[in-house]
Design a protein around this motif. Structure first.
Motif, short mmCIF file in Angstrom:
data_model
loop_
_atom_site.label_atom_id
_atom_site.label_comp_id
_atom_site.label_asym_id
_atom_site.label_seq_id
_atom_site.Cartn_x
_atom_site.Cartn_y
_atom_site.Cartn_z
N ALA A 103 1.89 3.11 14.88
CA ALA A 103 1.71 4.38 15.61
C ALA A 103 2.08 4.20 17.08
CB ALA A 103 0.26 4.84 15.48
N ASN A 114 -8.85 5.72 7.76
CA ASN A 114 -7.85 4.97 6.98
C ASN A 114 -8.28 4.86 5.52
OD1 ASN A 114 -5.46 3.33 8.45
ND2 ASN A 114 -7.06 3.78 9.91
N GLU A 115 -9.52 4.46 5.32
CA GLU A 115 -10.02 4.29 3.94
C GLU A 115 -10.08 5.62 3.21
OE1 GLU A 115 -12.75 0.35 4.87
OE2 GLU A 115 -13.68 2.10 3.96
N GLU A 144 6.29 6.54 4.75
CA GLU A 144 6.76 6.72 3.37
C GLU A 144 8.03 7.54 3.27
OE1 GLU A 144 3.20 8.10 1.41
OE2 GLU A 144 2.14 6.28 2.03
N TYR A 156 -6.62 -1.49 -2.47
CA TYR A 156 -7.01 -2.62 -1.63
C TYR A 156 -7.30 -3.86 -2.49
CZ TYR A 156 -7.79 0.57 2.40
OH TYR A 156 -7.64 1.48 3.43
N LEU A 159 -8.07 8.22 3.66
CA LEU A 159 -6.71 8.60 3.24
C LEU A 159 -6.16 7.68 2.15
CD1 LEU A 159 -4.75 9.67 6.45
CD2 LEU A 159 -5.63 11.10 4.61
N ASP A 160 -6.68 6.47 2.10
CA ASP A 160 -6.23 5.52 1.06
C ASP A 160 -7.03 5.69 -0.24
OD1 ASP A 160 -4.18 4.22 2.42
OD2 ASP A 160 -5.57 2.86 3.46
N LEU A 183 5.95 3.80 17.34
CA LEU A 183 6.68 5.02 17.03
C LEU A 183 6.45 6.09 18.09
CD1 LEU A 183 6.22 5.13 13.15
CD2 LEU A 183 8.31 4.60 14.42
N HIS A 184 5.25 6.15 18.61
CA HIS A 184 4.98 7.13 19.68
C HIS A 184 5.65 6.71 20.98
CE1 HIS A 184 1.20 8.69 17.42
NE2 HIS A 184 2.34 9.10 16.90
N GLU A 220 -10.08 5.01 -0.76
CA GLU A 220 -10.90 3.81 -0.96
C GLU A 220 -12.36 4.08 -0.57
OE1 GLU A 220 -10.04 0.80 -2.18
OE2 GLU A 220 -7.86 1.06 -2.35
N ASP A 273 -11.88 4.92 13.06
CA ASP A 273 -10.50 4.87 12.56
C ASP A 273 -10.45 4.22 11.16
OD1 ASP A 273 -9.34 6.15 14.68
OD2 ASP A 273 -8.91 4.30 15.80
N VAL A 274 -11.27 3.19 10.99
CA VAL A 274 -11.30 2.50 9.69
C VAL A 274 -11.73 3.46 8.59
CG1 VAL A 274 -12.35 0.60 8.40
CG2 VAL A 274 -11.79 0.29 10.80
N LEU A 279 1.57 9.83 10.29
CA LEU A 279 2.07 8.44 10.31
C LEU A 279 2.36 7.96 8.87
CD1 LEU A 279 2.59 5.79 11.97
CD2 LEU A 279 0.23 5.17 11.40
N PHE A 280 1.43 8.24 7.98
CA PHE A 280 1.63 7.85 6.56
C PHE A 280 2.92 8.47 6.02
CE2 PHE A 280 -2.79 6.63 4.70
CZ PHE A 280 -3.08 5.89 5.84
N ARG A 291 -1.12 -0.22 11.00
CA ARG A 291 -0.89 1.21 11.23
C ARG A 291 -1.05 1.54 12.71
NH1 ARG A 291 -4.40 2.86 5.96
NH2 ARG A 291 -2.70 2.96 4.45
N LEU A 333 -4.21 -3.80 7.31
CA LEU A 333 -3.64 -2.46 7.14
C LEU A 333 -3.97 -1.57 8.34
CD1 LEU A 333 -1.97 -1.07 4.99
CD2 LEU A 333 -4.07 -0.39 3.85
N PHE A 334 -5.20 -1.67 8.77
CA PHE A 334 -5.65 -0.86 9.90
C PHE A 334 -4.88 -1.23 11.17
CE2 PHE A 334 -8.77 -0.63 13.47
CZ PHE A 334 -8.77 0.74 13.61
N ARG A 365 0.84 -1.22 0.00
CA ARG A 365 0.00 0.00 0.00
C ARG A 365 0.87 1.26 0.00
NH1 ARG A 365 -3.28 2.65 -2.15
NH2 ARG A 365 -3.39 4.69 -1.17
N HIS A 366 1.81 1.34 0.92
CA HIS A 366 2.56 2.59 1.07
C HIS A 366 3.72 2.76 0.11
CE1 HIS A 366 0.62 4.45 4.53
NE2 HIS A 366 0.41 3.21 4.98
N TYR A 367 4.37 1.68 -0.26
CA TYR A 367 5.57 1.83 -1.10
C TYR A 367 5.32 1.43 -2.56
CZ TYR A 367 7.69 2.25 3.48
OH TYR A 367 7.99 2.66 4.76
#
Lengths: 178, 182
Positions: A171, B13-14, B53, A145, B16-17, A174-175, B19, B9-10, B48-49, A167, A163-164, A138-140
């Motif tokens: 998060a 996510n969708e 990246e 989907y 930003l993607d 990393l936090h 979708e 949250d889902v 975060l994205f 992430r 994916l959810f 997804r990111h690279y």
């Protein structure tokens, strides 16, 4: 003279010109290696898996669809290969033993950016294999989907869920390291 | 979706993607414009994205192309097209010449007078045994061989034979080299 296209090189490689495939490898080796490195977080293993990716591609060259782009295809092959490798390693060997210990070996003068990159890599490599691959695709590799579901042969709902969760875990890690 | 309900949250996510369908997207954007909490969560997710990246590319320590660039066979020089065509031309000419020469050879062949193969071999063997001075062999009596009619030779006939053989040689070589020249 213009450089030959990837398609031209594939056609020549199919005729037995291995040097043409070598040229193709030179063009895409960095991208493929970085896919492997993001997923494995170990330099030597990533290089070996990247090499293996090209070996497999060479074997499958006769059946490669010339209408497809070689670069995205080979990176997806690499991601799948790494996923299989991670899955098999998860059964046979414990993780986190042979990781690149860059974060501990880095000299004090390294930039903050490098340290942060290393934290992100470490966080990525702590994820379960399927989560890692979904993040990679997804990111690279900017797959949708649907494309991820087809590539990994999993349900669309699993893609969303992996994916959810991935992430969320990233998060948190990393936090926590901030 | 009520404006008082926060986005899941889902959903973020969708969103930003890319979708989310256009209708859902419009609803989310409408909510974000009025809800600071969800807007903050979206910003955190965007960060975060961006972090994910932001990973720089890492350099390889060896070339992965090496196994494919090692020359397994020395390159074969490509011959010019006109030269490759001469092989086919040679073969065709040789075939035509042989066909044209066939009646002449058939007519002239009986006139050639050469010792028969059996006689020639017998002579050779006798000379060989004499040279070796080998008693056992010299006493061996050779069986009587049937007489083969002798042929008369002429310089014309020999020339024609030589030409025929040469043509056959060219034809054979042309055919043999055909695949390689391709």
């Amino acid at each position: 003279m213009n450089a030959p296209s990837d398609r031209d090189l594939i056609v020549r490689a199919r005729r037995g010109e291995s040097e043409a495939f070598g040229e193709l490898v030179s063009r895409h080796q960095s991208g493929v290696f970085n896919v492997c490195y993001r997923l494995l977080h170990e330099h030597g293993e990533a290089e070996d898996l990247a090499q293996e990716t090209f070996m497999r591609a060479y074997d499958r060259l006769q059946t490669f669809d010339l209408e497809r782009e070689f670069g995205p295809w080979i990176r997806r092959v690499a991601a799948n290969l790494c996923l299989n490798y991670l899955e098999s390693r998860r059964v046979t060997a414990p993780l986190d033993e042979e990781r690149d210990a860059d974060s501990t070996l880095l000299p004090e003068a390294v930039t903050e950016v490098r340290e942060r990159s290393e934290q992100i890599r470490a966080a990525l490599s702590s994820l379960p294999p399927h989560y890692r691959v979904v993040v990679e695709l997804r990111h690279y590799q900017a797959l949708s989907y649907d494309e991820i579901a087809k590539e990994l042969n999993i349900a669309l709902s699993d893609v969303k869920s992996y994916l959810f969760r991935a992430r969320k875990l990233l998060a948190e890690k990393l936090h926590a390291s901030d | 979706m009520h404006l008082t309900d926060h986005l899941a949250d889902v959903q973020l996510n969708e969103y930003l993607d890319n979708e989310t369908n256009p209708k859902g997207r419009a609803q989310i954007e409408s909510h974000l414009s009025t809800c600071d909490e969800c807007a903050a969560r979206l910003t955190a997710l965007k960060t975060l994205f961006a972090e994910i990246e932001s990973l720089p590319e890492v350099a390889l320590t060896r070339s992965l192309a090496a196994p494919f660039t090692r020359p397994s066979n020395p390159p074969v020089p490509q011959l010019p097209r006109w030269f490759r065509l001469t092989a086919i031309l040679q073969a065709a000419l040789a075939l035509i010449t042989i066909i044209l020469a066939a009646p002449f050879i058939t007519n002239l062949l009986p006139a050639i007078e050469i010792p028969s193969l059996t006689e020639a071999l017998l002579q050779l063997q006798l000379q060989w045994t004499a040279w070796l001075d080998f008693d056992l062999l010299s006493t061996v009596s050779m069986p009587t061989l049937p007489q083969i009619p002798a042929l008369e030779t002429s310089s014309l006939m020999l020339t024609l034979t030589l030409v025929g053989v040469s043509m056959l040689w060219v034809l054979g070589n042309g055919l043999l080299l055909r695949k390689q020249l391709k």
